[in-house]
Structure formats: C-alpha cells, structure tokens
Motif scaffolding. Structure first.
Motif, PDB file in Angstrom:
ATOM      1  N   UNK A   1       0.846  -1.180   0.000  1.00 43.94           N
ATOM      2  CA  UNK A   1       0.000   0.000   0.000  1.00 43.94           C
ATOM      3  C   UNK A   1       0.888   1.239   0.000  1.00 43.94           C
ATOM      4  N   UNK A   2       0.563   2.206  -0.842  1.00 44.44           N
ATOM      5  CA  UNK A   2       1.381   3.416  -0.930  1.00 44.44           C
ATOM      6  C   UNK A   2       0.861   4.523  -0.016  1.00 44.44           C
ATOM      7  N   UNK A   3      -0.343   4.393   0.498  1.00 46.52           N
ATOM      8  CA  UNK A   3      -0.932   5.415   1.359  1.00 46.52           C
ATOM      9  C   UNK A   3      -1.389   4.789   2.666  1.00 46.52           C
ATOM     10  N   UNK A   4      -1.358   5.581   3.716  1.00 48.04           N
ATOM     11  CA  UNK A   4      -1.897   5.118   4.980  1.00 48.04           C
ATOM     12  C   UNK A   4      -3.412   5.120   4.870  1.00 48.04           C
ATOM     13  N   UNK A   5      -4.051   4.082   5.329  1.00 48.72           N
ATOM     14  CA  UNK A   5      -5.515   4.070   5.257  1.00 48.72           C
ATOM     15  C   UNK A   5      -6.107   5.038   6.276  1.00 48.72           C
ATOM     16  N   UNK A   6      -7.161   5.701   5.912  1.00 49.87           N
ATOM     17  CA  UNK A   6      -7.848   6.599   6.842  1.00 49.87           C
ATOM     18  C   UNK A   6      -8.790   5.763   7.686  1.00 49.87           C
ATOM     19  N   UNK A   7      -8.301   5.289   8.768  1.00 52.26           N
ATOM     20  CA  UNK A   7      -9.132   4.461   9.636  1.00 52.26           C
ATOM     21  C   UNK A   7      -9.510   5.259  10.868  1.00 52.26           C
ATOM     22  N   UNK A   8     -10.720   5.057  11.325  1.00 55.48           N
ATOM     23  CA  UNK A   8     -11.202   5.748  12.507  1.00 55.48           C
ATOM     24  C   UNK A   8     -10.708   5.025  13.746  1.00 55.48           C
ATOM     25  N   UNK A   9     -10.465   5.785  14.795  1.00 55.06           N
ATOM     26  CA  UNK A   9     -10.056   5.194  16.055  1.00 55.06           C
ATOM     27  C   UNK A   9     -11.292   4.913  16.892  1.00 55.06           C
ATOM     28  N   UNK A  10     -11.168   4.106  17.902  1.00 61.93           N
ATOM     29  CA  UNK A  10     -12.295   3.818  18.783  1.00 61.93           C
ATOM     30  C   UNK A  10     -13.327   2.910  18.151  1.00 61.93           C
ATOM     31  N   UNK A  11     -12.953   2.193  17.113  1.00 64.98           N
ATOM     32  CA  UNK A  11     -13.860   1.273  16.419  1.00 64.98           C
ATOM     33  C   UNK A  11     -15.157   1.923  15.960  1.00 64.98           C
ATOM     34  N   UNK A  12     -15.120   3.208  15.673  1.00 68.16           N
ATOM     35  CA  UNK A  12     -16.294   3.906  15.170  1.00 68.16           C
ATOM     36  C   UNK A  12     -17.335   4.206  16.223  1.00 68.16           C
ATOM     37  N   UNK A  13     -17.019   3.963  17.495  1.00 66.15           N
ATOM     38  CA  UNK A  13     -17.996   4.193  18.568  1.00 66.15           C
ATOM     39  C   UNK A  13     -17.999   5.635  19.033  1.00 66.15           C
ATOM     40  N   UNK A  14     -16.865   6.318  18.930  1.00 68.56           N
ATOM     41  CA  UNK A  14     -16.794   7.719  19.323  1.00 68.56           C
ATOM     42  C   UNK A  14     -17.001   8.588  18.099  1.00 68.56           C
ATOM     43  N   UNK A  15     -17.816   9.605  18.237  1.00 71.35           N
ATOM     44  CA  UNK A  15     -18.106  10.500  17.117  1.00 71.35           C
ATOM     45  C   UNK A  15     -17.250  11.761  17.227  1.00 71.35           C
ATOM     46  N   UNK A  16     -17.160  12.471  16.136  1.00 71.00           N
ATOM     47  CA  UNK A  16     -16.458  13.749  16.052  1.00 71.00           C
ATOM     48  C   UNK A  16     -17.098  14.729  17.048  1.00 71.00           C
ATOM     49  N   UNK A  17     -16.302  15.600  17.653  1.00 68.73           N
ATOM     50  CA  UNK A  17     -16.830  16.526  18.660  1.00 68.73           C
ATOM     51  C   UNK A  17     -17.473  17.775  18.066  1.00 68.73           C
ATOM     52  N   UNK A  18     -17.387  17.969  16.765  1.00 69.34           N
ATOM     53  CA  UNK A  18     -18.033  19.115  16.131  1.00 69.34           C
ATOM     54  C   UNK A  18     -19.539  18.863  16.130  1.00 69.34           C
ATOM     55  N   UNK A  19     -20.290  19.865  16.554  1.00 66.36           N
ATOM     56  CA  UNK A  19     -21.739  19.711  16.675  1.00 66.36           C
ATOM     57  C   UNK A  19     -22.373  19.366  15.328  1.00 66.36           C
ATOM     58  N   UNK A  20     -23.159  18.322  15.313  1.00 69.47           N
ATOM     59  CA  UNK A  20     -23.865  17.893  14.109  1.00 69.47           C
ATOM     60  C   UNK A  20     -23.095  16.898  13.257  1.00 69.47           C
ATOM     61  N   UNK A  21     -21.851  16.640  13.578  1.00 68.27           N
ATOM     62  CA  UNK A  21     -21.047  15.688  12.804  1.00 68.27           C
ATOM     63  C   UNK A  21     -21.127  14.318  13.459  1.00 68.27           C
ATOM     64  N   UNK A  22     -21.454  13.305  12.676  1.00 70.49           N
ATOM     65  CA  UNK A  22     -21.606  11.956  13.220  1.00 70.49           C
ATOM     66  C   UNK A  22     -20.511  11.009  12.746  1.00 70.49           C
ATOM     67  N   UNK A  23     -19.495  11.543  12.065  1.00 75.55           N
ATOM     68  CA  UNK A  23     -18.399  10.693  11.602  1.00 75.55           C
ATOM     69  C   UNK A  23     -17.581  10.208  12.801  1.00 75.55           C
ATOM     70  N   UNK A  24     -16.965   9.038  12.703  1.00 76.64           N
ATOM     71  CA  UNK A  24     -16.106   8.578  13.791  1.00 76.64           C
ATOM     72  C   UNK A  24     -14.842   9.433  13.868  1.00 76.64           C
TER      73      UNK A  24
END
Length: 89
Positions: free
Chosen positions: A10-33
């Motif tokens: 692989x030539x790029x690091x994969x964009x993987x979420x931490x916390x197994x997708x259980x923790x969401x982004x802290x920006x209000x209204x954002x539900x991405x891990x």
C-alpha cells in the motif's frame, strides 16, 4: 528455480477511525467517527489549517483576527501597529 511472488504494498496510509467507530467527532452535528484530537478526518484537516474556532496555534487577541501570535498576544501586523505608535510619540 523457484518463482518469486511479489506482494503489492500500500502506498498510502488508510484513513481508519479510532475507537472502532464508537466515538463520534466533537463538532456539533457531525456523526463521523473520530480520527485524531476528537475530530473526524474532515474536521481534523480544518483544525490543522486553522479554520475551526479552537485553532492549532495561539491566535491574535484583536477581534476577528485569526493570525498566528508573534509577540505579546498579537500578530505581526497588530504588534507593529500598536508599538510603532508608542515609539513615534
């Protein structure tokens, strides 16, 4: 002679979420891990660029100025304006 098998790296690091997708982004209204600093990859990029209110570096204390602090809590422009007046008087 044995044939060498090649593995594709692989030539790029994969964009993987931490916390197994259980923790969401802290920006209000954002539900991405979240990815780093409790931001998703999108908001983390904005944070690095200084577009979010909680910026990466200390910002100028003048209203509506988001430039990086140079000295005394002021950006280069406002520092020069403030202390040039005092030196000239």
């Amino acid at each position: 002679m044995a044939e060498a098998t090649q593995t594709k790296k692989s030539t790029h690091w994969p964009r993987t979420a931490k916390g197994n997708g259980k923790k969401a982004c802290t920006v209000e209204g954002c539900k991405r891990p979240y990815r780093a600093k409790n931001y998703c990859f999108f908001h983390y990029k904005q944070w690095r660029q200084g577009d979010l209110p909680h910026s990466r570096y200390r910002t100028c204390s003048k209203a509506e100025c988001r430039l990086k602090v140079l000295k005394g809590g002021l950006c280069e422009k406002h520092y020069a304006e403030t202390y040039k007046k005092d030196a000239a008087a």
